[in-house]
Design a protein around this motif. Structure first.
Motif, mmCIF file in Angstrom:
data_model
loop_
_atom_site.group_PDB
_atom_site.id
_atom_site.type_symbol
_atom_site.label_atom_id
_atom_site.label_comp_id
_atom_site.label_asym_id
_atom_site.label_seq_id
_atom_site.Cartn_x
_atom_site.Cartn_y
_atom_site.Cartn_z
ATOM 1 N N PHE A 52 5.615 -1.575 6.127
ATOM 2 C CA PHE A 52 4.665 -1.360 5.033
ATOM 3 C C PHE A 52 3.433 -2.240 5.234
ATOM 4 O O PHE A 52 3.453 -3.200 6.012
ATOM 5 N N ARG A 53 2.376 -1.865 4.515
ATOM 6 C CA ARG A 53 1.159 -2.668 4.513
ATOM 7 C C ARG A 53 1.192 -3.574 3.280
ATOM 8 O O ARG A 53 1.259 -3.094 2.148
ATOM 9 N N ARG B 189 3.651 -0.208 -6.013
ATOM 10 C CA ARG B 189 2.834 0.609 -5.106
ATOM 11 C C ARG B 189 1.642 1.158 -5.888
ATOM 12 O O ARG B 189 1.694 2.278 -6.369
ATOM 13 N N SER C 170 7.105 5.307 4.059
ATOM 14 C CA SER C 170 8.063 6.357 3.729
ATOM 15 C C SER C 170 9.364 5.797 3.158
ATOM 16 O O SER C 170 10.150 6.528 2.571
ATOM 17 N N LYS D 261 0.076 -5.989 0.365
ATOM 18 C CA LYS D 261 -1.033 -6.407 -0.489
ATOM 19 C C LYS D 261 -0.794 -7.825 -0.996
ATOM 20 O O LYS D 261 -1.664 -8.681 -0.896
ATOM 21 N N SER E 51 0.839 -1.196 0.000
ATOM 22 C CA SER E 51 0.000 0.000 0.000
ATOM 23 C C SER E 51 0.876 1.248 0.000
ATOM 24 O O SER E 51 1.978 1.256 0.553
ATOM 25 N N THR E 52 0.392 2.285 -0.616
ATOM 26 C CA THR E 52 1.136 3.556 -0.624
ATOM 27 C C THR E 52 0.934 4.342 0.666
ATOM 28 O O THR E 52 1.684 5.279 0.946
ATOM 29 N N LYS E 53 -0.053 3.951 1.460
ATOM 30 C CA LYS E 53 -0.378 4.689 2.671
ATOM 31 C C LYS E 53 0.607 4.356 3.797
ATOM 32 O O LYS E 53 0.857 3.194 4.103
ATOM 33 N N GLY E 54 1.161 5.373 4.406
ATOM 34 C CA GLY E 54 2.001 5.203 5.573
ATOM 35 C C GLY E 54 3.359 4.587 5.310
ATOM 36 O O GLY E 54 4.011 4.116 6.242
#
Length: 218
Positions: free
Chosen positions: A184-185, A217, A136, A187, A131-134
């Motif tokens: 990271f999250r 991502r 860095s 997928k 996921s692109t969220k959170g």
């Protein structure tokens, strides 16, 4: 004179088992299951004086952290394989370990062959979708951390013990654990290599290596 019957394999193995049992040392680090320990493995790892490794000619210590004992059922030959955290030990160090282990065992009439392990490299290629969220961390940072995790996971495996597909996959995913700078999250993670569990022969020790990891991502 009466002729002696040839010793059967079962009788030979029973006699050797008794010898090995006499060399057992409670608490010694030995055998990959931890269920059986032998004093000659303890000598290989801790030195004959229990000082932290067998001794080189210059007085320094040899770091043996993994061993495997293999006995041939037919001949009864016992082989002790050696490895450190990174794999096979230095070729020259095998000579010192062999000398000190055999000095310890031969007076009991038990001959133990001491050999270096053989390195087998398992390379992991695949596509990691996160996921692109959170997130860095850069792709390079995630790849570097994945290699750190694979290296650590490989060091846990004993001589003769190969990784399953899930074992290597889980090591790569550890790079994304919460609390790490590369968190990271997930997928999905699809591996193209390896395609099966890895089976090692006696005396082989594994290194887990990250090959090509494509990070997506969406």
């Amino acid at each position: 004179a009466l002729a002696n019957d040839e010793e059967t394999a079962a009788a030979l193995n029973g006699r050797i088992d008794a010898k090995i049992g006499s060399l057992g040392e409670p608490g010694a680090r030995g055998w990959n299951t931890g269920a059986t320990t032998t004093a000659f493995e303890a000598v290989a790892k801790n030195g004959p004086d229990d000082g932290g490794g067998c001794v080189r000619a210059d007085g320094s210590r040899i770091d043996v952290t993994r061993t495997q004992v293999v006995r041939a059922d037919v001949t009864g030959v016992i082989t002790l394989y050696l490895a450190d955290d990174d794999g096979p030990i230095l070729t020259g160090d095998v000579v010192f370990v062999r000398e000190q282990v055999q000095f310890y065992t031969e007076w009991l009439g038990l001959t133990v062959e001491v050999e270096n392990s053989t390195l087998v490299t398992v390379t992991y290629n695949g596509t990691l979708t996160i996921s692109t969220k959170g997130v860095s961390a850069t792709d390079a940072a995630i790849e570097a951390q994945a290699q750190v995790e694979l290296t650590a996971a490989g060091r846990v495996l004993q001589i003769g013990e190969g990784p399953t597909l899930d074992y290597g996959r889980d090591a790569i995913l550890d790079a994304g654990n919460a609390g790490k700078p590369t968190a990271f999250r997930l997928k999905s993670l699809v591996l193209s290599l390896p395609t099966t569990d890895t089976t090692l022969a006696d005396g082989e020790v594994v290194a887990l290596v990250l090959g090509t990891l494509s990070i997506v991502r969406p």
